[in-house]
Motif scaffolding. Structure first.
Motif, mmCIF file in Angstrom:
data_model
loop_
_atom_site.group_PDB
_atom_site.id
_atom_site.type_symbol
_atom_site.label_atom_id
_atom_site.label_comp_id
_atom_site.label_asym_id
_atom_site.label_seq_id
_atom_site.Cartn_x
_atom_site.Cartn_y
_atom_site.Cartn_z
ATOM 1 N N PRO A 192 0.840 -1.012 -0.096
ATOM 2 C CA PRO A 192 -0.123 -0.064 -0.168
ATOM 3 C C PRO A 192 0.753 1.328 0.115
ATOM 4 C CG PRO A 192 -0.029 -1.115 2.107
ATOM 5 C CD PRO A 192 0.533 -1.912 1.057
ATOM 6 N N ALA A 193 0.358 2.458 -0.699
ATOM 7 C CA ALA A 193 0.978 3.572 -0.843
ATOM 8 C C ALA A 193 0.417 4.511 0.325
ATOM 9 C CB ALA A 193 0.776 4.276 -2.305
ATOM 10 N N TYR A 234 2.740 12.463 -1.073
ATOM 11 C CA TYR A 234 2.699 12.964 -2.088
ATOM 12 C C TYR A 234 3.537 14.541 -2.103
ATOM 13 C CZ TYR A 234 0.455 11.174 -6.383
ATOM 14 O OH TYR A 234 0.317 10.818 -7.572
ATOM 15 N N PRO A 235 3.320 15.220 -1.192
ATOM 16 C CA PRO A 235 3.829 16.307 -1.019
ATOM 17 C C PRO A 235 5.512 16.512 -1.074
ATOM 18 C CG PRO A 235 2.123 16.504 0.469
ATOM 19 C CD PRO A 235 2.201 15.129 -0.037
ATOM 20 N N LYS A 236 6.093 15.310 -0.191
ATOM 21 C CA LYS A 236 7.560 15.098 -0.464
ATOM 22 C C LYS A 236 8.137 14.801 -1.770
ATOM 23 C CE LYS A 236 9.223 12.236 2.844
ATOM 24 N NZ LYS A 236 9.525 11.079 3.438
ATOM 25 N N PHE A 250 7.400 6.333 -5.224
ATOM 26 C CA PHE A 250 6.507 5.134 -4.920
ATOM 27 C C PHE A 250 5.730 5.000 -3.656
ATOM 28 C CE2 PHE A 250 9.293 3.358 -8.425
ATOM 29 C CZ PHE A 250 8.496 2.398 -8.828
ATOM 30 N N THR A 251 6.338 5.437 -2.517
ATOM 31 C CA THR A 251 5.859 5.451 -1.271
ATOM 32 C C THR A 251 4.377 6.390 -1.348
ATOM 33 O OG1 THR A 251 6.975 7.351 -0.197
ATOM 34 C CG2 THR A 251 7.905 5.233 0.061
ATOM 35 N N SER A 252 4.396 7.603 -1.991
ATOM 36 C CA SER A 252 3.417 8.319 -2.300
ATOM 37 C C SER A 252 2.210 7.538 -3.114
ATOM 38 C CB SER A 252 3.591 9.638 -2.904
ATOM 39 O OG SER A 252 3.985 9.495 -4.095
ATOM 40 N N GLY A 253 2.594 6.606 -3.918
ATOM 41 C CA GLY A 253 1.722 6.068 -4.904
ATOM 42 C C GLY A 253 1.701 6.736 -6.265
ATOM 43 N N ALA A 254 2.690 7.720 -6.352
ATOM 44 C CA ALA A 254 2.988 8.480 -7.634
ATOM 45 C C ALA A 254 3.260 7.584 -8.832
ATOM 46 C CB ALA A 254 3.441 9.655 -7.495
ATOM 47 N N ALA A 255 4.307 6.647 -8.477
ATOM 48 C CA ALA A 255 4.785 5.800 -9.496
ATOM 49 C C ALA A 255 3.785 4.973 -10.238
ATOM 50 C CB ALA A 255 5.766 5.024 -8.824
ATOM 51 N N CYS A 256 2.999 4.587 -9.710
ATOM 52 C CA CYS A 256 2.151 3.376 -10.517
ATOM 53 C C CYS A 256 0.540 4.212 -10.403
ATOM 54 C CB CYS A 256 1.825 2.248 -9.735
ATOM 55 S SG CYS A 256 3.563 1.365 -9.803
#
Length: 519
Positions: free
Chosen positions: A397-398, A403-405, A424-430
């Protein structure tokens, strides 16, 4: 990435897939061909076979899978080793076919035939070729729909192909190549992501698996947002360890006798190249780092300095960007080379000499000019192939709060030590590309020979604390490398190489701990 590779949340569920897939009625025909340019071993042979695009549909559309085979130098092989360099997206031809890329121990070179199957999606196998279409995406797409943009662009270029880029299909490609080569059993040498890929093969085809060597294991429960997140602290800690190593050799490099002093010399070079400083967290201060007049504050003063230093470098970065007219640390060759070289301790001496000026640092223009246009395009497409696999199988899970980071480090500060992980951790990559495949489960229960796993205590890409998942599932014997480094077999650590050769010959080793390089 070969690899870029933490955070909190539930672990992903591993789903066991069918143990075997149908093979062709007869062994697949091999088309032998000239090896690509990256294969420099004069004894190497290269070929390709046709395999199903989706192994779950063996009578459907086919693709091509290439491989390199290097015979045992002695002329008599004990067996065949299949290898993978990780990534996902690492070039298999270079892993075994480039005799200057790895320093493989004589015991392996002389006694084993080596085969590396080029992963589907890379040149040599049926490649993805969609980087030009991806580059036409908008800034908003890159921020909010990055995974969807990549998947759609590549799907438009290769209809039906993108969903086939999975560990499941790649492991089955290995089985088709094994069958084509007529080998009843193979041994496995996997690096990084290759440890998981090799484990999937060994789990699915234990009857065709002999020895299994897992070098720097990834944790499939963290795939993929968690793996990339784990690299944040991994790279920061390794940077600090590198700087401590340089400081201990101040008589050689002259960059300072504390890790923080080395950091400051490193930062000054990046400022000279870009007009702005790196913003990665500095190493802890020591009493010797305190300004004149504050030395009497001792450890308390050093702790206070350590506490404020992250804020200092961050504010300095913003102010220097403004003063320099938009300078960006990401444009620093020294910063880029540091990020690339940290996982490989054999590169630390050269990196230190670049920082102190006794060896030249190639400019961005020189680095770009050194890569032919065709190779640059291949590298760009390989990154897209990597992203497609990671998003296809992404189940960790992201955390949208990151996202701000991600936006700040990617679009404002240019912090290349943080942006890839936060992406990736924010979920932006996927974003926009939901997973399409379950991760195959792994188990060593059906193997005749217990696998061997090698892991470094300060590995930045697959941190030591994350190797237990694969080690436990595969019932592997673990060799701990005390020190930094990602990848150890064929990397110049003779203690590791000797233990691996012994294991390949006998199926066992008593070694449990070895020193790392530069220790």
């Amino acid at each position: 990435m070969r690899l870029l590779p933490r955070t909190l949340a539930a672990t992903a569920t591993l789903a066991l897939l069918p143990l075997t897939v149908p093979l062709a009625d007869a062994a697949p025909a091999i088309t032998w061909e000239e090896c690509p340019a990256q294969v420099t071993d004069p004894t190497a042979q290269c070929g390709r076979i046709d395999v199903p695009m989706h192994h779950s549909d063996p009578t459907g559309e086919t693709i091509s899978v290439g491989f390199v085979r290097v015979p045992a130098a002695s002329g008599t092989a004990r067996g065949t080793i299949f290898g993978n360099p990780g990534g996902p997206g690492g070039d298999a031809y270079s892993y075994f076919g480039d005799n200057q890329n790895f320093a493989w121990p004589a015991g392996i070179v002389d006694e084993w035939e080596r085969v590396a199957v080029q992963p589907r999606g890379l040149p040599g196998s049926t490649p993805v070729n969609c980087y030009e279409q991806v580059n036409q995406g908008s800034m908003m797409d890159m921020l909010l729909n990055q995974g969807g943009l990549i998947r759609q662009a590549c799907e438009n270029a290769h209809p039906g192909y993108t969903a086939s880029l999975t560990t499941d299909n790649t492991a089955n490609d290995w089985e088709w190549v094994r069958n084509a080569l007529g080998q009843e059993k193979i041994s496995i040498l996997g690096l990084s992501y290759g440890t998981y890929l090799g484990s999937v093969y060994a789990t699915r085809y234990p009857q065709h698996t002999d020895r299994v060597v897992l070098d720097s294991a990834m944790d499939p429960k963290l795939a993929w947002n968690g793996i990339m997140g784990s690299q944040q602290a991994g790279y920061e800690n390794t940077l600090h360890e590198f700087m401590a190593w340089v400081a201990a050799r101040n008589d050689i490099y002259g960059l300072g006798d504390t890790p923080l002093a080395v950091y400051q010399a490193w930062s000054a070079r990046i400022v000279a190249e870009t007009g702005t400083n790196p913003t990665i967290v500095p190493p802890p201060a020591q009493v010797g780092d305190l300004p004149p007049g504050l030395g009497s504050s001792g450890d308390a003063g050093a702790q206070a300095m350590t506490a404020v230093n992250p804020f200092v470098v961050s504010s300095q970065g913003l102010s220097s960007q403004a003063i320099s007219g938009g300078g960006n640390q990401a444009n620093s060759p020294t910063l880029l080379i540091t990020r690339m070289g940290l996982p490989f301790t054999s590169e630390w001496d050269g990196l230190a000499r670049m920082i102190n000026g006794t060896e030249p640092v190639p400019s961005a223009e020189e680095m770009a000019a050194a890569v032919p246009q065709e190779m640059a395009a291949d590298a760009a497409n390989a990154q897209l192939m990597q992203r497609l696999i990671m998003c296809n199988e992404n189940s960790y899970p992201a955390n949208p709060l990151d996202y701000p980071k991600y936006a700040w480090t990617n679009f404002v500060t240019g912090d290349i030590f943080t942006a890839p992980n936060a992406m990736f951790t924010s979920g932006a990559a996927c974003a926009g590309a939901a997973p399409v495949a379950a991760l195959p489960g792994v188990s060593g229960d059906a193997l005749d020979v217990r696998p061997l796993l090698i892991q470094a205590t300060h590995d930045p890409q697959t941190p030591y604390g994350t190797h237990h998942t694969l080690a436990d599932a595969m019932n592997a014997h673990v060799i701990t490398v005390n020190g930094a480094g990602h990848g150890h077999v064929g990397m110049g650590n003779t203690a590791v190489d000797d233990a691996v050769v012994d294991y390949l010959r006998t199926g066992t080793t008593s070694v449990t701990e070895v020193p790392g390089l530069n220790r």
